[in-house]
Design a protein around this motif. Structure first.
Motif, PDB file in Angstrom:
ATOM      1  N   THR A 104       0.844  -1.192   0.000  1.00 45.05           N
ATOM      2  CA  THR A 104       0.000   0.000   0.000  1.00 45.05           C
ATOM      3  C   THR A 104       0.883   1.247   0.000  1.00 45.05           C
ATOM      4  OG1 THR A 104      -0.065   0.007   2.414  1.00 45.05           O
ATOM      5  CG2 THR A 104      -1.809  -1.214   1.268  1.00 45.05           C
ATOM      6  N   CYS A 119      -3.663   7.778   0.591  1.00 46.82           N
ATOM      7  CA  CYS A 119      -4.320   7.035  -0.475  1.00 46.82           C
ATOM      8  C   CYS A 119      -4.332   7.871  -1.747  1.00 46.82           C
ATOM      9  CB  CYS A 119      -5.746   6.682  -0.041  1.00 46.82           C
ATOM     10  SG  CYS A 119      -6.727   5.876  -1.337  1.00 46.82           S
ATOM     11  N   GLU A 127      -3.140   5.127   3.425  1.00 46.72           N
ATOM     12  CA  GLU A 127      -3.625   3.914   2.772  1.00 46.72           C
ATOM     13  C   GLU A 127      -3.026   2.672   3.430  1.00 46.72           C
ATOM     14  OE1 GLU A 127      -4.313   2.455  -1.769  1.00 46.72           O
ATOM     15  OE2 GLU A 127      -2.264   2.642  -1.075  1.00 46.72           O
ATOM     16  N   SER A 132      -7.519   0.257   1.632  1.00 46.86           N
ATOM     17  CA  SER A 132      -7.472   0.002   0.194  1.00 46.86           C
ATOM     18  C   SER A 132      -8.488  -1.039  -0.248  1.00 46.86           C
ATOM     19  CB  SER A 132      -6.065  -0.444  -0.216  1.00 46.86           C
ATOM     20  OG  SER A 132      -5.739  -1.684   0.378  1.00 46.86           O
ATOM     21  N   CYS A 136     -11.888   2.819   1.607  1.00 46.13           N
ATOM     22  CA  CYS A 136     -11.758   3.922   0.647  1.00 46.13           C
ATOM     23  C   CYS A 136     -13.103   4.143  -0.050  1.00 46.13           C
ATOM     24  CB  CYS A 136     -10.676   3.589  -0.375  1.00 46.13           C
ATOM     25  SG  CYS A 136     -10.366   4.918  -1.564  1.00 46.13           S
TER      26      CYS A 136
END
Length: 263
Positions: A104, A119, A127, A132, A136
């Protein structure tokens, strides 16, 4: 003036400030005071291996320490993942996700492979693995389209270990898709990660409808393999096949599965 290292230390074992001032600046002297003064009785530094009685390295102890920190064969989630009727690469992916070792943004940032742990899709949160795959904005909206309403609250409140264990061990059929929840979850988690990487690294965006269609296609394929009575009958052929050596400069790759080009 010829001074040895012992001239820079007093009889009490402290730094000799008078001797230091004759040789070094005030800033350098402050640095001397921040480190341990030399002691003739000290032994030379040496490398030791703390996982063996003799403090010497051997491969067995290194492997035991590494394997022990990564997984345990008695871990409850291990048989859950291992017995899923999905391709081996998805089992390995799910185990890596459970160990929170996916690459990530947080992990890439920790390894100096990225300038930010945020992210790259929503830009609102760091993230981590669970973000993820579930939290999200993009995957969350997709999950909400297939989740029964009574499960929504608990689904988004569990940590990564509870979440994977609960969803990958459930044999209940989805209320409208007639597919087991564990295979549906395995398909969605795997494909969400692939789509996330396509967007981040290849700048490829896919509509939610297409994403859901692809995931359901894979899930039905897995479920068909797990339950032959529910699988769509395949057209049979009475031909006898045998292995034929490829032409020179060609390579033959044997695989144990197939997928329709339309999916």
């Amino acid at each position: 003036m010829n001074l040895s290292i012992t001239d820079l230390v007093t009889e009490e074992g402290n730094w000799n400030n008078d001797a230091l001032q004759t040789l070094f600046t005030d800033q350098a002297i402050k640095h001397f005071h921040s480190i341990k003064y030399p002691n003739p009785l000290d032994e030379d530094d040496r490398c030791v291996w703390r996982w063996t009685p003799k403090q010497t390295f051997d491969l067995k102890s290194a492997y035991a320490n590494l394997a022990g920190s990564l997984w345990s064969p008695k871990h409850a989630i291990w048989p859950v993942i291992w017995h899923l009727t999905v391709p081996q690469r998805i089992r390995l992916f799910l185990w890596t996700a459970q160990q929170q070792k996916l690459m990530t943004s947080v992990e890439r940032y920790r390894r100096n492979l990225s300038s930010s742990p945020s992210c790259l899709i929503c830009c609102n949160h760091a993230e981590i693995v669970l973000h993820s795959l579930r939290d999200c904005d993009s995957p969350k909206q997709i999950w909400l389209q297939i989740l029964p309403k009574p499960l929504v609250c608990s689904f988004f409140s569990m940590d990564i270990h509870q979440w994977l264990s609960c969803n990958l061990s459930s044999n209940f059929l989805h209320y409208s898709l007639d597919i087991s929840r564990k295979l549906l979850s395995a398909s969605f988690v795997w494909q969400l990660w692939k789509c996330r990487n396509d967007y981040v690294f290849n700048n490829k965006g896919i509509s939610d409808a297409t994403i859901i269609h692809q995931r359901l296609t894979w899930a039905k394929c897995f479920y068909g393999n797990a339950s032959p009575s529910n699988a769509t009958p395949l057209q049979s052929h009475s031909t006898v096949s045998k292995w034929i050596a490829p032409r020179p400069s060609w390579f033959c790759l044997n695989v144990d599965g197939f997928i329709s080009a339309s999916s």
